[in-house]
Design an enzyme around this catalytic site. Structure first.
Site, PDB file in Angstrom:
ATOM      1  N   THR A 180       0.842  -1.202   0.000  1.00  0.00           N
ATOM      2  CA  THR A 180       0.000   0.000   0.000  1.00  0.00           C
ATOM      3  C   THR A 180       0.877   1.252   0.000  1.00  0.00           C
ATOM      4  O   THR A 180       1.996   1.215   0.486  1.00  0.00           O
ATOM      5  CB  THR A 180      -0.838  -0.062   1.294  1.00  0.00           C
TER       6      THR A 180
ATOM      7  N   GLY B 103      -4.365  -5.241   7.486  1.00  0.00           N
ATOM      8  CA  GLY B 103      -5.436  -4.284   7.751  1.00  0.00           C
ATOM      9  C   GLY B 103      -6.408  -4.669   8.849  1.00  0.00           C
ATOM     10  O   GLY B 103      -6.904  -3.806   9.578  1.00  0.00           O
TER      11      GLY B 103
ATOM     12  N   THR C   7       0.336   1.059   6.855  1.00  0.00           N
ATOM     13  CA  THR C   7       0.388  -0.070   5.923  1.00  0.00           C
ATOM     14  C   THR C   7       0.618  -1.335   6.729  1.00  0.00           C
ATOM     15  O   THR C   7       1.397  -1.338   7.688  1.00  0.00           O
ATOM     16  CB  THR C   7       1.512   0.073   4.886  1.00  0.00           C
TER      17      THR C   7
ATOM     18  N   ASP D  65      -7.882  -1.575   6.282  1.00  0.00           N
ATOM     19  CA  ASP D  65      -7.809  -0.350   7.105  1.00  0.00           C
ATOM     20  C   ASP D  65      -7.629   0.922   6.279  1.00  0.00           C
ATOM     21  O   ASP D  65      -7.968   2.021   6.749  1.00  0.00           O
ATOM     22  CB  ASP D  65      -6.636  -0.460   8.083  1.00  0.00           C
TER      23      ASP D  65
ATOM     24  N   ARG E  42     -13.983  -7.775   0.750  1.00  0.00           N
ATOM     25  CA  ARG E  42     -13.141  -7.414   1.908  1.00  0.00           C
ATOM     26  C   ARG E  42     -12.619  -5.972   1.808  1.00  0.00           C
ATOM     27  O   ARG E  42     -12.123  -5.548   0.776  1.00  0.00           O
ATOM     28  CB  ARG E  42     -11.973  -8.395   1.965  1.00  0.00           C
TER      29      ARG E  42
END
Ligand code: ASP
Length: 339
Positions: free
Chosen positions: A204, A258, A255, A235, A232
């Site tokens: 991420t 999550g 990152t 975060d 899904r």
């Protein structure tokens, strides 16, 4: 008559000048920026020299572009948008082009942005085809009465907002296609996942910045986790988990795994520790990432910046793609824990 008027004018002018010089410089805060391209099991064997050089070059280009905007008097929000769109356009990271594939072989994107001056936020989740999800998240912030839009509704809003779309092939890199194949084959044999692929779960991207007015901003963009299913959401688009910004305390982008970051409300918790315990952002990030998350079993990291320009880049994994330019103008580009 002129003589009579010039005396008081001179005195008042001189007093005014002294008064102005003694005022604190409003637009004189330290500028600083930090970016991440994901944390995980990144070790020297998992990257070729060429891949590593190319990743470092992309990190450096993004952090420098964000910093250049800050230097020119741009806002922390502009810097966050600039750096993240560049990372989304790079095929190396799990965001925009090069994002991971879900169980059906599609790219499903999440992103969020928060501005510290007004604690306003925008986020999108489970979106297909949007070239730069961070720009759509920002549109949610500026042009909608909502904070988080998902799926089809978010795509309708994107089209109404003239956000750029790309076809499915634009996002899919050969690496991600092979990654999904390997994960799904290993799933069938129940042999567990090959570690060389774990790093890509957490690649991420995110940026935090403080501008010369002392305003902070944070943004995060991701494809989520490879082979994800059932819609899904991690975060990254959750304010307080993947992204948080408050001018009084800090801006944070996360990152990692999550599900743990949501349960630990990581980015808000770091800012809360700065607020309630008067910790530095480095100490607050260290407590949350290296103690609480480790106890829970969560892998990952954060980047954070304080309104006075302190930077934290904290992770509990062997590496985190990261770069920063601090309040002294010092550039750092790093991948592994020991550099
Ligand atoms: N945190 C992201 C998620 O769980 C993954 C990542 O950081 O790469 O969706």
């Amino acid at each position: 008559m002129d003589k009579f008027r010039s005396g008081p004018t001179l005195v008042i002018g001189t007093l005014l000048l002294f008064f102005m010089l003694s005022l604190p410089a409003v637009a004189d805060s330290s500028i600083a920026i930090a970016i991440h391209g994901g944390a995980g099991t990144i070790n020297k064997e998992s990257l070729t020299a060429e891949q590593e050089a190319s990743i470092r070059a992309d990190l450096e280009a993004a952090v420098k572009a964000g910093y250049a905007l800050l230097e020119a008097g741009g806002s922390s929000t502009d810097a966050v948008l600039k750096a993240i769109t560049m990372l989304e356009d790079s095929p190396h990271f799990n965001a925009g082009k090069g994002a991971v594939l879900n169980q059906d072989g599609n790219v499903e994107l999440d992103a969020s942005i928060m501005t510290g001056s007004d604690r306003n936020a925008g986020a999108i989740a489970g979106v297909y085809g949007v070239k730069n999800p961070i720009l759509l998240a920002h549109k949610v912030l500026t042009d909608s009465p909502h904070v988080l839009l998902s799926g089809e509704g978010a795509e309708i809003f994107a089209r109404q907002s003239n956000i750029q779309f790309e076809n499915a092939d634009y996002f899919k890199t050969p690496y991600r296609i092979e990654q999904l194949k390997q994960i799904q084959e290993q799933e069938k044999t129940q042999a567990g996942l090959d570690n060389s692929y774990r790093e890509s779960w957490f690649s991420t991207v995110g940026t935090v910045a403080v501008d010369k007015f002392g305003h902070v901003a944070a943004g995060t963009s991701t494809g989520g986790t490879a082979n994800k299913r059932w819609g899904r959401i991690g975060d990254s688009p959750i304010i307080g988990a993947g992204t948080y910004a408050d001018d009084r305390y800090c801006a944070v982008s996360a990152t990692g795994h999550g599900e743990y970051f949501i349960r630990a409300a990581v980015t808000h918790d770091i800012c809360a520790r700065v607020a309630y315990q008067d910790l530095s952002i480095n100490d607050a990030a260290d407590q949350v990432i290296n103690k609480d998350l480790v106890e829970m079993g969560g892998d990952g990291g954060v980047i954070a910046v304080s309104p006075d320009g302190e930077i934290a880049m904290t992770f509990n994994t062997p590496g985190m793609y990261r770069a920063s330019i601090d309040s002294q103008g010092q550039l750092t580009v790093a991948i592994y824990a020991d550099e």
